[in-house]
Design a protein around this motif. Structure first.
Motif, mmCIF file in Angstrom:
data_model
loop_
_atom_site.group_PDB
_atom_site.id
_atom_site.type_symbol
_atom_site.label_atom_id
_atom_site.label_comp_id
_atom_site.label_asym_id
_atom_site.label_seq_id
_atom_site.Cartn_x
_atom_site.Cartn_y
_atom_site.Cartn_z
ATOM 1 N N UNK A 97 0.695 -1.100 0.183
ATOM 2 C CA UNK A 97 0.077 -0.144 -0.071
ATOM 3 C C UNK A 97 0.889 1.390 -0.149
ATOM 4 N N UNK A 98 1.952 1.079 0.095
ATOM 5 C CA UNK A 98 3.040 2.176 -0.036
ATOM 6 C C UNK A 98 3.524 2.693 -1.289
ATOM 7 N N UNK A 99 4.418 3.274 -1.515
ATOM 8 C CA UNK A 99 4.910 3.833 -2.793
ATOM 9 C C UNK A 99 5.376 2.853 -3.853
ATOM 10 N N UNK A 100 4.802 2.118 -4.337
ATOM 11 C CA UNK A 100 4.995 0.953 -5.280
ATOM 12 C C UNK A 100 4.276 1.520 -6.538
ATOM 13 N N UNK A 101 5.060 0.991 -7.688
ATOM 14 C CA UNK A 101 4.205 1.116 -9.086
ATOM 15 C C UNK A 101 3.037 0.253 -9.228
ATOM 16 N N UNK A 102 2.114 0.627 -9.747
ATOM 17 C CA UNK A 102 0.963 -0.251 -10.028
ATOM 18 C C UNK A 102 1.070 -1.049 -11.362
ATOM 19 N N UNK B 27 -1.022 19.079 -5.857
ATOM 20 C CA UNK B 27 -0.956 19.175 -4.666
ATOM 21 C C UNK B 27 0.747 18.925 -4.246
ATOM 22 N N UNK B 28 0.930 20.088 -3.503
ATOM 23 C CA UNK B 28 2.318 20.212 -3.102
ATOM 24 C C UNK B 28 2.607 19.151 -2.175
ATOM 25 N N UNK B 29 1.901 18.473 -1.457
ATOM 26 C CA UNK B 29 2.417 17.365 -0.624
ATOM 27 C C UNK B 29 2.661 16.188 -1.229
ATOM 28 N N UNK B 30 2.240 15.946 -2.660
ATOM 29 C CA UNK B 30 2.539 14.727 -3.458
ATOM 30 C C UNK B 30 3.915 14.510 -3.284
ATOM 31 N N UNK B 91 0.849 10.719 -12.978
ATOM 32 C CA UNK B 91 0.020 10.296 -12.039
ATOM 33 C C UNK B 91 0.731 10.922 -10.659
ATOM 34 N N UNK B 92 0.206 11.374 -9.846
ATOM 35 C CA UNK B 92 0.780 12.032 -8.455
ATOM 36 C C UNK B 92 0.020 11.158 -7.416
ATOM 37 N N UNK B 93 0.832 10.880 -6.349
ATOM 38 C CA UNK B 93 0.404 10.029 -5.193
ATOM 39 C C UNK B 93 -0.108 11.017 -4.033
ATOM 40 N N UNK B 94 -1.369 11.104 -3.825
ATOM 41 C CA UNK B 94 -1.969 11.959 -2.831
ATOM 42 C C UNK B 94 -2.196 11.381 -1.665
ATOM 43 N N UNK B 95 -1.740 10.063 -1.277
ATOM 44 C CA UNK B 95 -1.954 9.209 0.013
ATOM 45 C C UNK B 95 -1.194 9.862 1.007
ATOM 46 N N UNK B 96 -1.642 9.710 2.142
ATOM 47 C CA UNK B 96 -0.978 10.072 3.387
ATOM 48 C C UNK B 96 -0.452 8.997 3.958
ATOM 49 N N UNK B 98 2.542 7.673 3.361
ATOM 50 C CA UNK B 98 3.088 6.741 2.404
ATOM 51 C C UNK B 98 2.199 5.784 1.794
ATOM 52 N N UNK B 99 0.942 6.079 1.924
ATOM 53 C CA UNK B 99 -0.180 5.403 1.197
ATOM 54 C C UNK B 99 -0.176 5.508 -0.263
ATOM 55 N N UNK B 100 -0.561 4.436 -0.978
ATOM 56 C CA UNK B 100 -0.597 4.599 -2.405
ATOM 57 C C UNK B 100 -1.820 5.178 -2.905
ATOM 58 N N UNK B 101 -2.081 6.225 -3.418
ATOM 59 C CA UNK B 101 -3.386 6.828 -4.011
ATOM 60 C C UNK B 101 -3.189 7.774 -4.927
ATOM 61 N N UNK B 102 -3.205 7.011 -6.116
ATOM 62 C CA UNK B 102 -2.659 7.730 -7.526
ATOM 63 C C UNK B 102 -3.803 8.671 -7.964
ATOM 64 N N UNK B 103 -3.607 9.756 -8.383
ATOM 65 C CA UNK B 103 -4.433 10.920 -9.186
ATOM 66 C C UNK B 103 -3.660 10.864 -10.507
ATOM 67 N N UNK B 104 -4.532 10.735 -11.552
ATOM 68 C CA UNK B 104 -3.976 10.671 -12.862
ATOM 69 C C UNK B 104 -4.218 12.065 -13.450
ATOM 70 N N UNK B 105 -3.381 12.533 -14.476
ATOM 71 C CA UNK B 105 -3.638 13.694 -15.232
ATOM 72 C C UNK B 105 -4.704 13.168 -16.549
ATOM 73 N N UNK B 106 -4.848 14.066 -17.243
ATOM 74 C CA UNK B 106 -5.737 13.818 -18.456
ATOM 75 C C UNK B 106 -5.084 13.070 -19.643
#
Lengths: 113, 114
Positions: A97-102, B27-30, B91-96, B98-106
Motif C-alpha cells: 500500500x506504499x509507494x510502489x508502482x501499480x 498537490x504540493x504534498x504529493x 500520476x501523482x500520489x496523494x496518499x497520506x 506513504x499510502x498509495x493513492x494515485x491521481x492521474x492527469x488527463x
C-alpha cells in the motif's frame, strides 16, 4: 503468465441490471485497485484493498461494491446499472500500500444500454 | 516536440526526434509521481517513477524531471520510435503516510510520424 487479468473483457448490459467484473493477480501483491476510465480517457481511482481490507473508497456510489475473497482477487459488483456507468474499468495491483508502482490489467469495457 | 500536457492533449513528432511531455500537478504534498503509457485497447503500462526527494531520474530512453517549485513534471523520450505512439499519463500520489493513492492527469496522445 498474465500478471493482472480481468474477466470479462467486454460487457454489454441493460440499465437496471446487476453485473460483476472479476480481477486476479498472480504477482503475490498485497494491494489491489479498481479504476474507472471514461470516454475522454480520464482515469480515476475507485477503490483500493490491502490484504483484503478496504483502504481507499473515492466517493463511489454505493451501487458499486468491491469484494476481496483473498489478496489475489478483487471483484467489482455493480447494482442497478446506469448509462453513466459505461466506461472501461481497470484493475491494478501493487506490492504494497506504499509507494510502489501499480500494474494494470487489460481492462473491461462496460456498455450500458 | 513539446506539449503542455493538460492543456494540449496531442503531440506529434517525427521518428527519431526527442519528445517532451509535460504535466502540471496540483498537490504540493504529493511525494511520488509516475508516468504511464497506454496503448489503444490496453491497460496503462508503467514507464518510470520519481520520488519527491529527487529532481531527475533516467531510464532506458526516458527521463523524468520534477520541479517541485512550480509543481511540474516532464517526460522526455529520446529518439522517439513508432512504438512510442500512445497516450501518456502522469500520476501523482496523494496518499497520506506513504499510502498509495494515485491521481492521474488527463493524458497526452503522442503520435510518431514515420
Amino acid at each position: 503468465d498474465t500478471a493482472v487479468s480481468q474477466t470479462p473483457k467486454y460487457l454489454v448490459t441493460q440499465m437496471g441490471n446487476d453485473k460483476s467484473i472479476k480481477c486476479e493477480q498472480n504477482l503475490g501483491h498485497d494491494t489491489m485497485y479498481w479504476y474507472k476510465q471514461d470516454s475522454k480517457k480520464f482515469l480515476k481511482i475507485m477503490f483500493s484493498y490491502n490484504n483484503k481490507e478496504l483502504i481507499i473508497n473515492e466517493t463511489v456510489p454505493n451501487r458499486f461494491s468491491p469484494k476481496s475473497p483473498d489478496k489475489a482477487h478483487l471483484n467489482l459488483h455493480i447494482n442497478s446499472l446506469e448509462l453513466g456507468d459505461s466506461a472501461v474499468y481497470f484493475c491494478a495491483s501493487s506490492q504494497g500500500a506504499g509507494l510502489y508502482e501499480q500494474y494494470f490489467g487489460p481492462g473491461t469495457r462496460l456498455t450500458v444500454t | 516536440g513539446e506539449s503542455v500536457g493538460l492543456h494540449l492533449p496531442t503531440l506529434s513528432v517525427q521518428e527519431g526526434d526527442n519528445s517532451i511531455i509535460n504535466c502540471a500537478y496540483s498537490n504540493s504534498a504529493s511525494d511520488y509521481f509516475i508516468w504511464y503509457k497506454q496503448e489503444s485497447g490496453k491497460g496503462p503500462q508503467f514507464i518510470i517513477d520519481i520520488r519527491s526527494n529527487m529532481d531527475k531520474r533516467q531510464g532506458q530512453r526516458v527521463t523524468v524531471l520534477l520541479n517541485k517549485t512550480v509543481k511540474h513534471l516532464s517526460l522526455q523520450i529520446a529518439a522517439t520510435q513508432p512504438g512510442d505512439s500512445a497516450v501518456y499519463f502522469c500520476a501523482e500520489n496523494r496518499g497520506r503516510g506513504g499510502a498509495n493513492n494515485l491521481f492521474f492527469g488527463t493524458g497526452t496522445r503522442l503520435t510518431v510520424i514515420p
